[in-house]
Design a protein around this motif. Structure first.
Motif, PDB file in Angstrom:
ATOM      1  N   ARG A   1       7.613  -1.047   5.032  1.00 50.83           N
ATOM      2  CA  ARG A   1       8.284  -1.561   3.893  1.00 50.83           C
ATOM      3  C   ARG A   1       7.657  -1.995   2.794  1.00 50.83           C
ATOM      4  O   ARG A   1       7.374  -1.871   1.668  1.00 50.83           O
ATOM      5  CB  ARG A   1       9.547  -2.441   4.204  1.00 50.83           C
ATOM      6  CG  ARG A   1      10.843  -1.802   4.676  1.00 50.83           C
ATOM      7  CD  ARG A   1      12.079  -2.488   4.747  1.00 50.83           C
ATOM      8  NE  ARG A   1      11.976  -3.932   5.346  1.00 50.83           N
ATOM      9  CZ  ARG A   1      12.141  -4.214   6.521  1.00 50.83           C
ATOM     10  NH1 ARG A   1      12.436  -3.247   7.409  1.00 50.83           N
ATOM     11  NH2 ARG A   1      11.799  -5.475   7.078  1.00 50.83           N
ATOM     12  N   GLU A   2       6.688  -2.878   3.383  1.00 51.38           N
ATOM     13  CA  GLU A   2       5.827  -3.732   2.652  1.00 51.38           C
ATOM     14  C   GLU A   2       4.691  -2.786   1.837  1.00 51.38           C
ATOM     15  O   GLU A   2       4.518  -2.825   0.699  1.00 51.38           O
ATOM     16  CB  GLU A   2       5.056  -4.836   3.274  1.00 51.38           C
ATOM     17  CG  GLU A   2       5.972  -6.169   3.703  1.00 51.38           C
ATOM     18  CD  GLU A   2       5.303  -7.240   4.453  1.00 51.38           C
ATOM     19  OE1 GLU A   2       4.212  -7.171   5.115  1.00 51.38           O
ATOM     20  OE2 GLU A   2       6.061  -8.298   4.637  1.00 51.38           O
ATOM     21  N   ALA A   3       4.125  -1.907   2.666  1.00 50.13           N
ATOM     22  CA  ALA A   3       3.092  -1.046   2.082  1.00 50.13           C
ATOM     23  C   ALA A   3       3.734  -0.142   1.141  1.00 50.13           C
ATOM     24  O   ALA A   3       3.192   0.164   0.100  1.00 50.13           O
ATOM     25  CB  ALA A   3       2.550  -0.146   3.273  1.00 50.13           C
ATOM     26  N   LEU A   4       4.945   0.362   1.412  1.00 54.38           N
ATOM     27  CA  LEU A   4       5.619   0.970   0.402  1.00 54.38           C
ATOM     28  C   LEU A   4       5.831   0.274  -1.038  1.00 54.38           C
ATOM     29  O   LEU A   4       5.677   1.036  -2.191  1.00 54.38           O
ATOM     30  CB  LEU A   4       6.974   1.698   0.932  1.00 54.38           C
ATOM     31  CG  LEU A   4       7.876   2.690   0.231  1.00 54.38           C
ATOM     32  CD1 LEU A   4       8.711   3.589   1.129  1.00 54.38           C
ATOM     33  CD2 LEU A   4       8.484   2.232  -1.149  1.00 54.38           C
ATOM     34  N   LEU A   5       6.298  -0.906  -0.643  1.00 49.05           N
ATOM     35  CA  LEU A   5       6.736  -1.531  -1.956  1.00 49.05           C
ATOM     36  C   LEU A   5       5.454  -2.215  -2.674  1.00 49.05           C
ATOM     37  O   LEU A   5       5.308  -2.090  -3.839  1.00 49.05           O
ATOM     38  CB  LEU A   5       7.425  -3.147  -1.617  1.00 49.05           C
ATOM     39  CG  LEU A   5       8.972  -2.886  -1.115  1.00 49.05           C
ATOM     40  CD1 LEU A   5       9.358  -4.065  -0.623  1.00 49.05           C
ATOM     41  CD2 LEU A   5       9.835  -2.399  -2.224  1.00 49.05           C
ATOM     42  N   TRP A   6       4.268  -2.421  -1.823  1.00 48.49           N
ATOM     43  CA  TRP A   6       3.144  -2.661  -2.530  1.00 48.49           C
ATOM     44  C   TRP A   6       2.540  -1.325  -3.446  1.00 48.49           C
ATOM     45  O   TRP A   6       2.084  -1.368  -4.766  1.00 48.49           O
ATOM     46  CB  TRP A   6       1.985  -2.849  -1.642  1.00 48.49           C
ATOM     47  CG  TRP A   6       0.454  -2.838  -2.076  1.00 48.49           C
ATOM     48  CD1 TRP A   6      -0.123  -4.125  -2.879  1.00 48.49           C
ATOM     49  CD2 TRP A   6      -0.465  -1.864  -2.403  1.00 48.49           C
ATOM     50  NE1 TRP A   6      -1.121  -3.705  -3.237  1.00 48.49           N
ATOM     51  CE2 TRP A   6      -1.504  -2.270  -2.950  1.00 48.49           C
ATOM     52  CE3 TRP A   6      -0.306  -0.343  -2.186  1.00 48.49           C
ATOM     53  CZ2 TRP A   6      -2.635  -1.722  -3.186  1.00 48.49           C
ATOM     54  CZ3 TRP A   6      -1.347   0.237  -2.289  1.00 48.49           C
ATOM     55  CH2 TRP A   6      -2.549  -0.273  -3.077  1.00 48.49           C
ATOM     56  N   THR A   7       2.810   0.018  -3.058  1.00 43.98           N
ATOM     57  CA  THR A   7       2.435   1.204  -3.758  1.00 43.98           C
ATOM     58  C   THR A   7       3.355   1.233  -4.830  1.00 43.98           C
ATOM     59  O   THR A   7       2.820   1.663  -6.134  1.00 43.98           O
ATOM     60  CB  THR A   7       2.566   2.432  -2.735  1.00 43.98           C
ATOM     61  OG1 THR A   7       1.770   2.118  -1.405  1.00 43.98           O
ATOM     62  CG2 THR A   7       1.996   3.506  -3.325  1.00 43.98           C
ATOM     63  N   LEU A   8       4.537   0.947  -4.689  1.00 40.88           N
ATOM     64  CA  LEU A   8       5.702   1.068  -5.809  1.00 40.88           C
ATOM     65  C   LEU A   8       5.222   0.244  -6.987  1.00 40.88           C
ATOM     66  O   LEU A   8       5.041   0.396  -8.228  1.00 40.88           O
ATOM     67  CB  LEU A   8       6.868   0.833  -5.596  1.00 40.88           C
ATOM     68  CG  LEU A   8       7.763   1.897  -4.865  1.00 40.88           C
ATOM     69  CD1 LEU A   8       9.049   1.486  -4.179  1.00 40.88           C
ATOM     70  CD2 LEU A   8       7.772   3.225  -5.417  1.00 40.88           C
ATOM     71  N   LEU A   9       4.717  -1.144  -6.514  1.00 42.88           N
ATOM     72  CA  LEU A   9       4.185  -2.247  -7.589  1.00 42.88           C
ATOM     73  C   LEU A   9       3.017  -1.790  -8.233  1.00 42.88           C
ATOM     74  O   LEU A   9       2.839  -1.990  -9.440  1.00 42.88           O
ATOM     75  CB  LEU A   9       4.060  -3.500  -6.984  1.00 42.88           C
ATOM     76  CG  LEU A   9       3.490  -4.761  -7.516  1.00 42.88           C
ATOM     77  CD1 LEU A   9       4.601  -4.914  -8.718  1.00 42.88           C
ATOM     78  CD2 LEU A   9       3.289  -5.877  -6.605  1.00 42.88           C
ATOM     79  N   ALA A  10       2.033  -1.122  -7.498  1.00 42.84           N
ATOM     80  CA  ALA A  10       0.649  -0.670  -8.260  1.00 42.84           C
ATOM     81  C   ALA A  10       1.124   0.478  -9.069  1.00 42.84           C
ATOM     82  O   ALA A  10       0.297   0.652 -10.111  1.00 42.84           O
ATOM     83  CB  ALA A  10      -0.013   0.166  -6.944  1.00 42.84           C
ATOM     84  N   LEU A  11       2.199   1.419  -8.665  1.00 41.14           N
ATOM     85  CA  LEU A  11       2.586   2.593  -9.696  1.00 41.14           C
ATOM     86  C   LEU A  11       3.176   1.777 -10.966  1.00 41.14           C
ATOM     87  O   LEU A  11       2.862   2.242 -12.281  1.00 41.14           O
ATOM     88  CB  LEU A  11       3.491   3.474  -9.186  1.00 41.14           C
ATOM     89  CG  LEU A  11       2.942   4.278  -7.915  1.00 41.14           C
ATOM     90  CD1 LEU A  11       3.843   4.939  -7.293  1.00 41.14           C
ATOM     91  CD2 LEU A  11       1.825   5.297  -8.740  1.00 41.14           C
ATOM     92  N   ALA A  12       3.887   0.619 -10.785  1.00 40.28           N
ATOM     93  CA  ALA A  12       4.892   0.105 -11.737  1.00 40.28           C
ATOM     94  C   ALA A  12       3.879  -0.624 -12.605  1.00 40.28           C
ATOM     95  O   ALA A  12       4.078  -0.929 -13.914  1.00 40.28           O
ATOM     96  CB  ALA A  12       6.045  -0.804 -11.436  1.00 40.28           C
ATOM     97  N   SER A  13       2.755  -1.172 -12.300  1.00 35.95           N
ATOM     98  CA  SER A  13       1.874  -1.892 -12.974  1.00 35.95           C
ATOM     99  C   SER A  13       0.641  -1.197 -13.487  1.00 35.95           C
ATOM    100  O   SER A  13      -0.055  -1.986 -14.039  1.00 35.95           O
ATOM    101  CB  SER A  13       1.412  -3.202 -12.098  1.00 35.95           C
ATOM    102  OG  SER A  13       0.613  -2.552 -11.050  1.00 35.95           O
ATOM    103  N   THR A  14       0.850   0.138 -13.821  1.00 41.00           N
ATOM    104  CA  THR A  14      -0.193   0.947 -14.355  1.00 41.00           C
ATOM    105  C   THR A  14       0.109   0.783 -15.991  1.00 41.00           C
ATOM    106  O   THR A  14       1.291   0.453 -16.256  1.00 41.00           O
ATOM    107  CB  THR A  14      -0.040   2.098 -13.843  1.00 41.00           C
ATOM    108  OG1 THR A  14       0.830   2.714 -14.290  1.00 41.00           O
ATOM    109  CG2 THR A  14      -0.555   2.338 -12.652  1.00 41.00           C
ATOM    110  N   GLU A  15      -0.868   1.226 -16.527  1.00 42.86           N
ATOM    111  CA  GLU A  15      -0.858   1.442 -18.118  1.00 42.86           C
ATOM    112  C   GLU A  15       0.325   2.468 -18.284  1.00 42.86           C
ATOM    113  O   GLU A  15       0.273   3.597 -17.893  1.00 42.86           O
ATOM    114  CB  GLU A  15      -2.144   1.744 -18.802  1.00 42.86           C
ATOM    115  CG  GLU A  15      -2.236   1.779 -20.069  1.00 42.86           C
ATOM    116  CD  GLU A  15      -3.745   1.944 -20.624  1.00 42.86           C
ATOM    117  OE1 GLU A  15      -4.002   2.871 -21.537  1.00 42.86           O
ATOM    118  OE2 GLU A  15      -4.765   1.120 -20.087  1.00 42.86           O
ATOM    119  N   ASP A  16       1.121   2.060 -19.329  1.00 42.26           N
ATOM    120  CA  ASP A  16       2.081   3.189 -19.532  1.00 42.26           C
ATOM    121  C   ASP A  16       1.363   4.206 -20.716  1.00 42.26           C
ATOM    122  O   ASP A  16       0.873   3.834 -21.740  1.00 42.26           O
ATOM    123  CB  ASP A  16       3.412   2.369 -20.628  1.00 42.26           C
ATOM    124  CG  ASP A  16       4.418   3.388 -20.834  1.00 42.26           C
ATOM    125  OD1 ASP A  16       4.388   4.496 -20.755  1.00 42.26           O
ATOM    126  OD2 ASP A  16       5.612   2.686 -21.187  1.00 42.26           O
TER     127      ASP A  16
END
Length: 160
Positions: free
Chosen positions: A94-109
């Protein structure tokens, strides 16, 4: 004779909706962030869906890199949200998945108000399951998972 890439992969650890989400995308036609076809990500996504935390972190350089999304990002995000919806049982997963989602969400739009772009497509996938993300933060307050969820929601403008 069928090649390795033609064999359907089966795992008792991967729920049918995740299998369907992986199969829904034409990975070979997507240019990966590493410059090859994104077809090589399929095995990595299967590993992630089976609960291997390192498979999530290994998506860096392929779906996202240096604050920028790469073309496979929306399809990868769709698979990640299918895994999330299935409820990964292990905390490390769960933590690894959430980390990846956070990485995707924190990229430049990369989108504009008139088109979704890669970022908008990823955000749309994440928004499909905001309720269960919030539930994770509420049921596990003061954890790494809750911090990741809070970051994701804040970045998407969904913080309470």
């Amino acid at each position: 004779m069928r090649g390795k890439e033609d064999k359907p992969r089966i795992s008792p650890l991967v729920p049918d909706p995740v299998v369907a989400e992986i199969a829904r995308h034409d990975w070979e036609s997507i240019v990966c962030g590493c410059g090859r076809s994104a077809g090589h990500l399929v095995d990595q996504l299967w590993d992630a869906a089976e609960g291997h935390p390192s498979a999530y972190r290994a998506l860096e350089g392929h779906a996202f890199q240096a604050g920028q999304l790469r073309p496979p990002a929306p399809a990868v995000c769709g698979v990640l949200m299918a895994v999330w919806s299935a409820g990964p049982p292990r905390l490390a997963t769960r933590e690894a998945l959430l980390w990846t989602l956070l990485a995707l969400a924190s990229t430049e739009d990369d989108g504009s108000p008139y088109e979704a772009g890669l970022y908008g497509q990823c955000a749309a996938y994440i928004r499909t399951n905001v309720g269960s993300l919030r539930l994770e933060a509420v049921t596990r307050p003061d954890t790494v998972s809750a911090a990741y969820v809070d970051g994701i929601l804040e970045l998407l403008g969904l913080a309470a």
